[in-house]
Design a protein around this motif. Sequence first.
Motif, PDB file in Angstrom:
ATOM      1  N   PRO A  13      -4.678 -34.639   3.576  1.00  0.00           N
ATOM      2  CA  PRO A  13      -4.175 -35.534   4.625  1.00  0.00           C
ATOM      3  C   PRO A  13      -2.801 -35.067   5.128  1.00  0.00           C
ATOM      4  N   LEU A  14      -2.659 -34.998   6.444  1.00  0.00           N
ATOM      5  CA  LEU A  14      -1.411 -34.535   7.060  1.00  0.00           C
ATOM      6  C   LEU A  14      -1.006 -35.474   8.189  1.00  0.00           C
ATOM      7  N   LYS A  15       0.306 -35.558   8.427  1.00  0.00           N
ATOM      8  CA  LYS A  15       0.830 -36.314   9.574  1.00  0.00           C
ATOM      9  C   LYS A  15       1.192 -35.287  10.646  1.00  0.00           C
ATOM     10  N   VAL A  16       0.306 -35.134  11.612  1.00  0.00           N
ATOM     11  CA  VAL A  16       0.466 -34.075  12.611  1.00  0.00           C
ATOM     12  C   VAL A  16       1.048 -34.652  13.899  1.00  0.00           C
ATOM     13  N   GLN A  17       2.120 -34.017  14.374  1.00  0.00           N
ATOM     14  CA  GLN A  17       2.737 -34.383  15.654  1.00  0.00           C
ATOM     15  C   GLN A  17       2.621 -33.179  16.580  1.00  0.00           C
ATOM     16  N   ALA A  18       1.883 -33.357  17.682  1.00  0.00           N
ATOM     17  CA  ALA A  18       1.672 -32.254  18.623  1.00  0.00           C
ATOM     18  C   ALA A  18       1.567 -32.800  20.038  1.00  0.00           C
ATOM     19  N   ALA A  19       1.658 -31.895  20.996  1.00  0.00           N
ATOM     20  CA  ALA A  19       1.561 -32.286  22.407  1.00  0.00           C
ATOM     21  C   ALA A  19       0.122 -32.579  22.801  1.00  0.00           C
ATOM     22  N   ALA A  20      -0.837 -31.912  22.142  1.00  0.00           N
ATOM     23  CA  ALA A  20      -2.248 -32.117  22.477  1.00  0.00           C
ATOM     24  C   ALA A  20      -3.135 -31.794  21.284  1.00  0.00           C
ATOM     25  N   PHE A  21      -4.273 -32.459  21.236  1.00  0.00           N
ATOM     26  CA  PHE A  21      -5.287 -32.230  20.208  1.00  0.00           C
ATOM     27  C   PHE A  21      -6.634 -32.077  20.897  1.00  0.00           C
ATOM     28  N   THR A  22      -7.482 -31.214  20.349  1.00  0.00           N
ATOM     29  CA  THR A  22      -8.865 -31.207  20.825  1.00  0.00           C
ATOM     30  C   THR A  22      -9.585 -32.335  20.092  1.00  0.00           C
ATOM     31  N   GLY A  23     -10.733 -32.723  20.612  1.00  0.00           N
ATOM     32  CA  GLY A  23     -11.487 -33.825  20.001  1.00  0.00           C
ATOM     33  C   GLY A  23     -11.897 -33.532  18.577  1.00  0.00           C
ATOM     34  N   THR A  24     -12.349 -32.312  18.321  1.00  0.00           N
ATOM     35  CA  THR A  24     -12.785 -31.952  16.963  1.00  0.00           C
ATOM     36  C   THR A  24     -11.600 -31.880  16.005  1.00  0.00           C
ATOM     37  N   ALA A  25     -10.462 -31.406  16.481  1.00  0.00           N
ATOM     38  CA  ALA A  25      -9.272 -31.326  15.631  1.00  0.00           C
ATOM     39  C   ALA A  25      -8.819 -32.723  15.224  1.00  0.00           C
ATOM     40  N   ARG A  26      -8.800 -33.630  16.179  1.00  0.00           N
ATOM     41  CA  ARG A  26      -8.388 -35.008  15.892  1.00  0.00           C
ATOM     42  C   ARG A  26      -9.330 -35.651  14.868  1.00  0.00           C
ATOM     43  N   SER A  27     -10.629 -35.453  15.054  1.00  0.00           N
ATOM     44  CA  SER A  27     -11.597 -36.067  14.135  1.00  0.00           C
ATOM     45  C   SER A  27     -11.493 -35.468  12.727  1.00  0.00           C
ATOM     46  N   LYS A  28     -11.234 -34.168  12.615  1.00  0.00           N
ATOM     47  CA  LYS A  28     -11.118 -33.525  11.297  1.00  0.00           C
ATOM     48  C   LYS A  28      -9.846 -33.962  10.570  1.00  0.00           C
ATOM     49  N   ILE A  29      -8.755 -34.103  11.300  1.00  0.00           N
ATOM     50  CA  ILE A  29      -7.491 -34.539  10.682  1.00  0.00           C
ATOM     51  C   ILE A  29      -7.622 -35.979  10.193  1.00  0.00           C
ATOM     52  N   GLU A  30      -8.211 -36.835  11.023  1.00  0.00           N
ATOM     53  CA  GLU A  30      -8.369 -38.242  10.650  1.00  0.00           C
ATOM     54  C   GLU A  30      -9.417 -38.426   9.557  1.00  0.00           C
ATOM     55  N   ALA A  31     -10.430 -37.570   9.518  1.00  0.00           N
ATOM     56  CA  ALA A  31     -11.449 -37.630   8.463  1.00  0.00           C
ATOM     57  C   ALA A  31     -10.858 -37.242   7.106  1.00  0.00           C
ATOM     58  N   ALA A  32      -9.854 -36.375   7.130  1.00  0.00           N
ATOM     59  CA  ALA A  32      -9.192 -35.954   5.886  1.00  0.00           C
ATOM     60  C   ALA A  32      -8.172 -36.988   5.417  1.00  0.00           C
ATOM     61  N   GLY A  33      -7.963 -38.042   6.204  1.00  0.00           N
ATOM     62  CA  GLY A  33      -7.021 -39.095   5.823  1.00  0.00           C
ATOM     63  C   GLY A  33      -5.654 -38.936   6.463  1.00  0.00           C
ATOM     64  N   GLY A  34      -5.533 -38.038   7.395  1.00  0.00           N
ATOM     65  CA  GLY A  34      -4.256 -37.803   8.065  1.00  0.00           C
ATOM     66  C   GLY A  34      -4.137 -38.607   9.349  1.00  0.00           C
ATOM     67  N   SER A  35      -3.047 -38.355  10.073  1.00  0.00           N
ATOM     68  CA  SER A  35      -2.823 -39.061  11.332  1.00  0.00           C
ATOM     69  C   SER A  35      -2.405 -38.074  12.417  1.00  0.00           C
ATOM     70  N   CYS A  36      -2.766 -38.409  13.657  1.00  0.00           N
ATOM     71  CA  CYS A  36      -2.434 -37.570  14.811  1.00  0.00           C
ATOM     72  C   CYS A  36      -1.508 -38.355  15.730  1.00  0.00           C
ATOM     73  N   GLU A  37      -0.382 -37.742  16.068  1.00  0.00           N
ATOM     74  CA  GLU A  37       0.563 -38.383  16.984  1.00  0.00           C
ATOM     75  C   GLU A  37       0.824 -37.438  18.151  1.00  0.00           C
ATOM     76  N   VAL A  38       0.567 -37.938  19.357  1.00  0.00           N
ATOM     77  CA  VAL A  38       0.796 -37.135  20.560  1.00  0.00           C
ATOM     78  C   VAL A  38       2.240 -37.326  21.001  1.00  0.00           C
ATOM     79  N   LEU A  39       2.942 -36.216  21.154  1.00  0.00           N
ATOM     80  CA  LEU A  39       4.352 -36.275  21.575  1.00  0.00           C
ATOM     81  C   LEU A  39       4.458 -36.372  23.079  1.00  0.00           C
TER      82      LEU A  39
END
Length: 147
Positions: free
Chosen positions: A121-147
């Motif tokens: 699980p990771l707390k990822v902060q980025a300008a953009a995510f692809t759909g598959t990247a977002r789903s894989k990060i959230e499936a691993a228990g992490g979070s996605c934050e768009v800057l």
Amino acid sequence: MRLHDVKPQKGSKKRKKRVARGISAGQGASAGLGMRGQKSRSGSGTRPGFEGGQQPLYRRLPKLKGFPIVNQKIYTTINVEKLASLPANTEVTLASLKAAGILTAVKGPLKILGNGELSTPLKVQAAAFTGTARSKIEAAGGSCEVL
């Protein structure tokens, strides 16, 4: 003044020049077209772009394919598989990836792509995510934050 008294302004009525009607008419013989040559013949002239048999400019130049993208946004991209090496609950930013040595060149804002697997699980902060990247990060228990 009556209607029958009205005359056109002096100099406003000019007769058209009659060419090729004899030498005494002033525009006889060659009718103002000069001596000999293609431009002096009847039905004269060539099509636009004709260069006398030489390969014309529009055929010498290559055809242009497509158009450039105006205001194209260039991202620094990284796949999810590269983030798998980071410890759990790490805050992932562009600066932290550069400090960790995962990224070497920064071309612009960070974009996370979805190639590979992620289990931490990771707390990822980025300008953009692809759909598959977002789903894989959230499936691993992490979070996605768009800057």
